[in-house]
Scaffold this motif. Structure first.
Motif, PDB file in Angstrom:
ATOM      1  N   ASN A   1       0.835  -1.191   0.000  1.00 54.10           N
ATOM      2  CA  ASN A   1       0.000   0.000   0.000  1.00 54.10           C
ATOM      3  C   ASN A   1       0.880   1.254   0.000  1.00 54.10           C
ATOM      4  O   ASN A   1       0.674   2.193  -0.784  1.00 54.10           O
ATOM      5  CB  ASN A   1      -0.895  -0.042   1.247  1.00 54.10           C
ATOM      6  N   THR A   2       1.888   1.251   0.851  1.00 52.78           N
ATOM      7  CA  THR A   2       2.814   2.384   0.967  1.00 52.78           C
ATOM      8  C   THR A   2       3.635   2.565  -0.307  1.00 52.78           C
ATOM      9  O   THR A   2       3.760   3.670  -0.825  1.00 52.78           O
ATOM     10  CB  THR A   2       3.759   2.165   2.162  1.00 52.78           C
ATOM     11  N   GLY A   3       4.215   1.460  -0.780  1.00 52.26           N
ATOM     12  CA  GLY A   3       5.026   1.535  -1.994  1.00 52.26           C
ATOM     13  C   GLY A   3       4.228   2.025  -3.186  1.00 52.26           C
ATOM     14  O   GLY A   3       4.724   2.802  -4.013  1.00 52.26           O
ATOM     15  N   GLY A   4       2.971   1.587  -3.274  1.00 46.11           N
ATOM     16  CA  GLY A   4       2.118   2.009  -4.378  1.00 46.11           C
ATOM     17  C   GLY A   4       1.888   3.503  -4.407  1.00 46.11           C
ATOM     18  O   GLY A   4       1.813   4.119  -5.478  1.00 46.11           O
ATOM     19  N   ARG A   5       1.814   4.124  -3.250  1.00 48.15           N
ATOM     20  CA  ARG A   5       1.566   5.566  -3.175  1.00 48.15           C
ATOM     21  C   ARG A   5       2.749   6.366  -3.732  1.00 48.15           C
ATOM     22  O   ARG A   5       2.556   7.324  -4.487  1.00 48.15           O
ATOM     23  CB  ARG A   5       1.291   5.953  -1.712  1.00 48.15           C
ATOM     24  N   ILE A   6       3.949   5.957  -3.362  1.00 49.38           N
ATOM     25  CA  ILE A   6       5.136   6.685  -3.823  1.00 49.38           C
ATOM     26  C   ILE A   6       5.393   6.422  -5.304  1.00 49.38           C
ATOM     27  O   ILE A   6       5.586   7.358  -6.093  1.00 49.38           O
ATOM     28  CB  ILE A   6       6.369   6.285  -3.001  1.00 49.38           C
ATOM     29  N   VAL A   7       5.376   5.142  -5.694  1.00 52.43           N
ATOM     30  CA  VAL A   7       5.662   4.778  -7.084  1.00 52.43           C
ATOM     31  C   VAL A   7       4.622   5.381  -8.028  1.00 52.43           C
ATOM     32  O   VAL A   7       4.965   5.979  -9.048  1.00 52.43           O
ATOM     33  CB  VAL A   7       5.709   3.247  -7.239  1.00 52.43           C
ATOM     34  N   ALA A   8       3.344   5.229  -7.690  1.00 44.87           N
ATOM     35  CA  ALA A   8       2.286   5.754  -8.554  1.00 44.87           C
ATOM     36  C   ALA A   8       2.310   7.279  -8.601  1.00 44.87           C
ATOM     37  O   ALA A   8       2.050   7.879  -9.650  1.00 44.87           O
ATOM     38  CB  ALA A   8       0.925   5.268  -8.075  1.00 44.87           C
ATOM     39  N   GLY A   9       2.620   7.907  -7.455  1.00 43.29           N
ATOM     40  CA  GLY A   9       2.715   9.367  -7.454  1.00 43.29           C
ATOM     41  C   GLY A   9       3.798   9.849  -8.391  1.00 43.29           C
ATOM     42  O   GLY A   9       3.603  10.807  -9.151  1.00 43.29           O
TER      43      GLY A   9
END
Length: 418
Positions: A274-282
């Motif tokens: 969930n956390t990784g998705g926020r940074i990568v997708a951002g």
């Protein structure tokens, strides 16, 4: 130049604050021992599903203070809003430790803590985005990632406290710690000046359509058809993530047959992706566009739900892959949407605008866990809930194409009008 450097301190303080309030995503770790404790106190036979209403309400009431706190933030600055929100959040967590009934827990964790969460979350994200017009997607991802990473860090700490002191003491100890951290960090937060431009950065020239769309107040946003497409997209995208996050531990135990300790690891893995998705997708959304990123997220969400649907007793690998993909996509959605809202309707009123947009998230936060709980109590299986979430994921994908068509039409009308 001084404010350009200082904005990084403000961002770091915002991340520490979000790290604390993001502990609501560790709810599934508290739910089972709290159900056992309340069962012993009330004499009722309570399950984690019976307590899911507290988590549901926490997510549902957030927009109330996101909007009201956002209005104050846009006019007077975020420092006081975050301080008061920290008192509510920590106070709600502490009061949860004194719960003697489901109703008391709903009041403390669901309403008091939920109102504090919305107040803080809206301010930290909107204010950070204003300080970073040059990295809007990335910073939106980082600030929401700090919120998400909490459920990687908090579960083992909470488990340790629960095993040593009991679930009620764990609520009180964590609540006191977070109240102090959030309120102290609020003094490092400053309001972003309306004319702030980072040193060395030149704003890109915008086209006619985009300039007309920017800096809308909430009335202007509600008058735009794009708003309704976006809020439906947020609701559809968040449904699966909130549904699985609210009961990740019980799902792992009841559907896969994992132990309580192994299920706690599932909660942390879900939170990590969930956390990784926020940074990568951002970051990616700054490159390929917000709506394209959301389209990819919708596709992968359906894939993850399909893997969960076919998971069963002992299907540990399939389950882990599925739940990890769900976490990644949920994170992507939450990381992209703050910048997406600011791109479409401007940063000046983004605190209020994003608070209103967040109603889509709150709606998913109510129906996702509720439907999951209802399906299991009816079917003694989670499979039908995964099908419902997959249908909404496909709907979200369709909405990304509807958005593109509506945005082109809106831009063409703006150009023709001028």
């Amino acid at each position: 130049m001084e404010l350009t450097k200082k904005r990084w301190i403000i961002l770091i303080a915002s991340c520490f604050i979000n790290l604390c309030i993001g502990s609501i995503y560790a709810w599934s770790v508290f739910s089972a021992p709290m159900a056992e404790y309340l069962s012993s106190v009330t004499g009722l036979s309570l399950t984690p599903g019976n307590l899911a209403i507290a988590f549901t309400i926490t997510n549902s009431v957030g927009p109330i203070t996101m909007i009201s706190g956002g209005w104050i933030n846009d006019r007077f600055g975020p420092k006081k809003v975050i301080f008061v929100g920290g008192l509510l959040f920590g106070g709600g967590m502490i009061l949860s430790g004194f719960a003697t009934s489901v109703g008391y827990l709903v009041l403390a964790y669901g309403i008091v803590l939920g109102l504090g969460t919305g107040m803080v979350y809206g301010c930290t994200i909107s204010n950070s985005i204003k300080f970073f017009p040059d990295k809007r997607g990335l910073v939106g991802g980082i600030t929401t990632a700090a919120y998400g990473i909490s459920s990687v860090i908090i579960p083992p700490i909470a488990n340790s406290l629960i095993s040593r002191s009991g679930v009620t003491s764990a609520f009180i100890i964590i609540g006191i710690a977070f109240l102090i951290i959030v309120c102290a960090a609020s003094f490092f937060i400053e309001k972003c000046p309306s004319d702030f431009v980072p040193a060395g950065w030149t704003p890109k020239t915008v086209n006619v359509g985009r300039s007309i769309q920017n800096d809308k107040d909430w009335k202007g946003m509600l008058s735009s058809p794009l708003f309704y497409i976006m809020i439906l997209l947020l609701m559809c995208g968040a449904f699966a993530g909130l549904m699985c996050t609210s009961q990740a531990s019980p799902i792992a135990q009841k559907m896969i047959g994992m132990s309580a300790a192994a299920a706690t690891t599932v909660v942390s893995v879900l939170a990590l992706f969930n956390t990784g998705g926020r940074i990568v997708a951002g970051y990616i959304s700054d490159k390929i566009g917000r709506i394209n990123t959301l389209a990819f997220s919708s596709v992968f969400s359906v894939i993850g739900l399909t893997l969960l649907y076919f998971s069963g007793e002992g299907s540990v690998l399939t389950f882990y892959i599925g739940i990890s993909v769900i976490g990644l996509c949920f994170g992507a959605l939450m990381g992209v949407f703050p910048g997406f809202t600011a791109d479409q309707f401007g940063v000046r009123n983004n605190s209020v605008n994003y608070g209103i947009m967040f109603i889509g998230f709150a709606t998913a936060g109510y129906f996702g866990p509720s439907i999951m709980s209802h399906v299991y109590s009816t079917d003694s299986s989670y499979q039908r809930a995964f099908v419902i979430a997959a249908v909404l994921g496909i709907t979200g994908l369709v909405l990304t194409f509807v958005y593109k068509l509506a945005a082109r039409k809106n831009q063409k009308m703006a150009v023709d009008k001028n």
